[in-house]
Design a protein around this motif. Structure first.
Motif, PDB file in Angstrom:
ATOM      1  N   ALA A  77      42.582  71.124  24.832  1.00 13.56           N
ATOM      2  CA  ALA A  77      43.233  70.246  25.801  1.00 13.56           C
ATOM      3  C   ALA A  77      42.501  69.165  26.367  1.00 13.56           C
ATOM      4  O   ALA A  77      42.794  68.286  26.897  1.00 13.56           O
ATOM      5  N   PHE A  78      41.344  69.630  26.519  1.00 16.41           N
ATOM      6  CA  PHE A  78      40.054  68.791  27.104  1.00 16.41           C
ATOM      7  C   PHE A  78      39.276  67.734  26.026  1.00 16.41           C
ATOM      8  O   PHE A  78      38.411  66.843  26.673  1.00 16.41           O
ATOM      9  N   GLY A  79      39.832  67.726  24.996  1.00 18.89           N
ATOM     10  CA  GLY A  79      39.599  66.677  23.848  1.00 18.89           C
ATOM     11  C   GLY A  79      38.195  66.859  23.117  1.00 18.89           C
ATOM     12  O   GLY A  79      37.613  66.270  22.642  1.00 18.89           O
ATOM     13  N   ALA A  80      37.763  68.464  23.056  1.00 17.25           N
ATOM     14  CA  ALA A  80      36.712  68.901  22.119  1.00 17.25           C
ATOM     15  C   ALA A  80      37.099  69.273  20.794  1.00 17.25           C
ATOM     16  O   ALA A  80      38.251  69.665  20.845  1.00 17.25           O
ATOM     17  N   LYS A  81      36.056  69.332  20.032  1.00 18.78           N
ATOM     18  CA  LYS A  81      36.566  69.936  18.689  1.00 18.78           C
ATOM     19  C   LYS A  81      36.102  71.408  18.798  1.00 18.78           C
ATOM     20  O   LYS A  81      35.106  71.738  19.505  1.00 18.78           O
ATOM     21  N   VAL A  82      36.680  72.340  18.163  1.00 13.98           N
ATOM     22  CA  VAL A  82      36.393  73.643  18.162  1.00 13.98           C
ATOM     23  C   VAL A  82      36.050  74.493  16.645  1.00 13.98           C
ATOM     24  O   VAL A  82      37.074  74.218  15.943  1.00 13.98           O
ATOM     25  N   ILE A  83      34.972  75.179  16.615  1.00 10.60           N
ATOM     26  CA  ILE A  83      34.619  76.081  15.425  1.00 10.60           C
ATOM     27  C   ILE A  83      34.821  77.508  15.979  1.00 10.60           C
ATOM     28  O   ILE A  83      34.209  77.718  16.970  1.00 10.60           O
ATOM     29  N   VAL A  84      35.361  78.443  15.283  1.00  5.87           N
ATOM     30  CA  VAL A  84      35.259  79.790  15.813  1.00  5.87           C
ATOM     31  C   VAL A  84      34.747  80.625  14.592  1.00  5.87           C
ATOM     32  O   VAL A  84      34.876  80.249  13.369  1.00  5.87           O
ATOM     33  N   THR A  85      34.314  81.584  14.968  1.00  8.22           N
ATOM     34  CA  THR A  85      33.904  82.699  14.087  1.00  8.22           C
ATOM     35  C   THR A  85      34.710  83.897  14.153  1.00  8.22           C
ATOM     36  O   THR A  85      35.282  84.343  15.338  1.00  8.22           O
ATOM     37  N   VAL A  86      35.333  84.459  13.139  1.00  8.98           N
ATOM     38  CA  VAL A  86      36.295  85.550  13.177  1.00  8.98           C
ATOM     39  C   VAL A  86      36.057  86.501  11.791  1.00  8.98           C
ATOM     40  O   VAL A  86      35.009  86.084  10.979  1.00  8.98           O
ATOM     41  N   GLY A  87      36.586  87.721  12.011  1.00 10.69           N
ATOM     42  CA  GLY A  87      36.188  88.606  10.877  1.00 10.69           C
ATOM     43  C   GLY A  87      37.103  88.777  10.079  1.00 10.69           C
ATOM     44  O   GLY A  87      37.098  89.860   9.218  1.00 10.69           O
ATOM     45  N   ALA A  88      38.454  88.160  10.071  1.00 13.13           N
ATOM     46  CA  ALA A  88      39.682  88.642   9.075  1.00 13.13           C
ATOM     47  C   ALA A  88      40.410  87.249   8.884  1.00 13.13           C
ATOM     48  O   ALA A  88      40.472  86.438   9.918  1.00 13.13           O
ATOM     49  N   GLN A  89      41.006  87.256   7.943  1.00 11.12           N
ATOM     50  CA  GLN A  89      41.931  85.873   7.552  1.00 11.12           C
ATOM     51  C   GLN A  89      43.116  85.805   8.715  1.00 11.12           C
ATOM     52  O   GLN A  89      43.439  84.783   8.888  1.00 11.12           O
ATOM     53  N   ASP A  90      43.778  86.865   8.939  1.00  9.10           N
ATOM     54  CA  ASP A  90      44.632  86.892  10.087  1.00  9.10           C
ATOM     55  C   ASP A  90      44.154  86.269  10.960  1.00  9.10           C
ATOM     56  O   ASP A  90      44.915  85.743  12.009  1.00  9.10           O
ATOM     57  N   LYS A  91      42.982  86.434  11.715  1.00  8.14           N
ATOM     58  CA  LYS A  91      42.378  86.164  12.961  1.00  8.14           C
ATOM     59  C   LYS A  91      42.134  84.652  12.749  1.00  8.14           C
ATOM     60  O   LYS A  91      42.372  83.892  13.820  1.00  8.14           O
ATOM     61  N   ALA A  92      41.547  84.395  11.646  1.00 10.87           N
ATOM     62  CA  ALA A  92      41.319  82.961  11.264  1.00 10.87           C
ATOM     63  C   ALA A  92      42.628  82.030  11.410  1.00 10.87           C
ATOM     64  O   ALA A  92      42.624  80.882  12.007  1.00 10.87           O
ATOM     65  N   ASP A  93      43.731  82.392  10.826  1.00  7.54           N
ATOM     66  CA  ASP A  93      45.157  81.864  10.873  1.00  7.54           C
ATOM     67  C   ASP A  93      45.571  81.577  12.202  1.00  7.54           C
ATOM     68  O   ASP A  93      46.102  80.681  12.681  1.00  7.54           O
TER      69      ASP A  93
END
Length: 333
Positions: free
Chosen positions: A169-185
């Motif tokens: 919402a404030f205009g940043a790019k976001v990378i996340v780490t997750v442990g499963a495909q459903d969480k990534a989705d």
């Protein structure tokens, strides 16, 4: 003033231990002191600190309730002397120092926020702790700016899903780490630009790939342990690493501190619960000015994983401890 009962049902911690130590008790109704309000709880959020408190590793600060529960939503039913922000009958959501797992709970008048019509009460009960944690750590301590890249460890958690939405919402790019495909989705659906499965991919290499080797400007870390050294590797020049938990269980780490100097990094951290009433009220004022418009417009909402009746708090904790949840778990009173 509503006709209030003398007693209430609460969920207490009978002794340090597993979810089974959460047991119903009957206690007297709390009375609001100056600057406080009494809230008839409709929804209480379930958070990792509740689990830590139950297990005995996160004792309440002096003067705080011995009951778990750090965020609530409900109706104001009594006012302490000098409480002027809210009126009896108002629907509010609030961070609390404890005591949320109960039919009634004390909140600070200056920390309670009016529930916007865009949110259900269940969503409102899932917001205050995560919202204040993300706002303070990502934007106040981490100073995330538009155009920068935020790396979020635990992207599908309550804090992670809130951080994704606010950062975007404030205009940043976001990378996340997750442990499963459903969480990534789920994270990508919320707006994350990239999701890295830490079980199959090195997040340091992925961050460098996604940022053309520049690295992440802000890293929100709730893992600790060997992530500390790897965060220094993944961070950009002048990067800010904000520590909010140690879910790896390791409170100590070995890191290459030459990176801290050569990249001019800032490694900071905070906990919310021990902060002063004045500091928390200042956070709420900033949130009401900057974030509340996003909540009112429906641009930011907490993804809900599941709801449990108050008396099934133990089951809610079991769900959280599987780490299979995506978004927030709440108790409905």
């Amino acid at each position: 003033m509503p006709n209030l009962p003398a007693q209430m049902t609460v969920i207490a911690i009978s002794r340090p231990g597993g979810p089974e130590v959460l047991v119903p008790e009957t206690r007297p109704l709390p009375v609001p002191k100056p600057g406080e309000i009494l809230v008839k709880v409709e929804v209480a959020g379930v958070n990792r600190p509740d689990v830590s408190m139950r297990s005995g590793s996160y004792p309440p600060p002096p003067g705080a309730s011995d009951l778990p529960g750090l965020e609530i939503a409900g109706e104001v039913v009594a006012l302490g002397e000098g409480a002027a922000r809210h009126r009896i009958g108002d629907k509010v959501m609030s961070l609390v120092a404890g005591g949320g797992y109960a039919q009634y709970c004390i909140a600070q008048d200056g920390q309670a926020m009016t529930v916007p019509p865009s949110l259900s009460m269940q969503e409102a009960g899932a917001i205050p702790e995560t919202l204040m944690t993300v706002w303070h750590n990502v934007f106040e301590r981490g100073a995330l700016k538009a155009g920068e890249t935020l790396l979020i460890h635990g992207g599908s958690s309550g804090i992670g899903t809130m951080a994704i939405q606010l950062a975007k919402a404030f205009g940043a790019k976001v990378i996340v780490t997750v442990g499963a495909q459903d969480k990534a989705d789920a994270c990508l659906k919320l707006g994350a630009d990239h999701a890295v499965n830490y079980k199959t991919e090195d997040f340091v290499e992925a961050v460098k790939r996604y940022t053309d080797s520049a690295g992440a400007n802000v890293i929100l870390d709730m893992v600790g342990g060997d992530y500390v050294d790897r965060n220094y590797e993944a961070a950009a020049i002048e990067g800010r690493i904000v520590q909010i938990a140690f879910m790896s269980g390791a409170l100590k780490a070995t890191a290459n501190f030459a990176k801290l100097m050569s990249k001019r990094l800032h490694h900071t951290g905070s906990t919310l619960r021990p902060r002063s009433i004045v500091e928390k009220a200042a956070m709420v004022a900033a949130i009401e000015a900057k974030v509340m418009p996003l909540l009112r417009d429906g641009r930011v909402k907490p993804p809900m994983d599941g709801t449990f009746p108050l008396e099934r708090a133990a089951d809610a904790h079991r769900r959280m401890e599987t780490s299979a949840h995506i978004g927030k778990i709440v108790l409905v009173v």
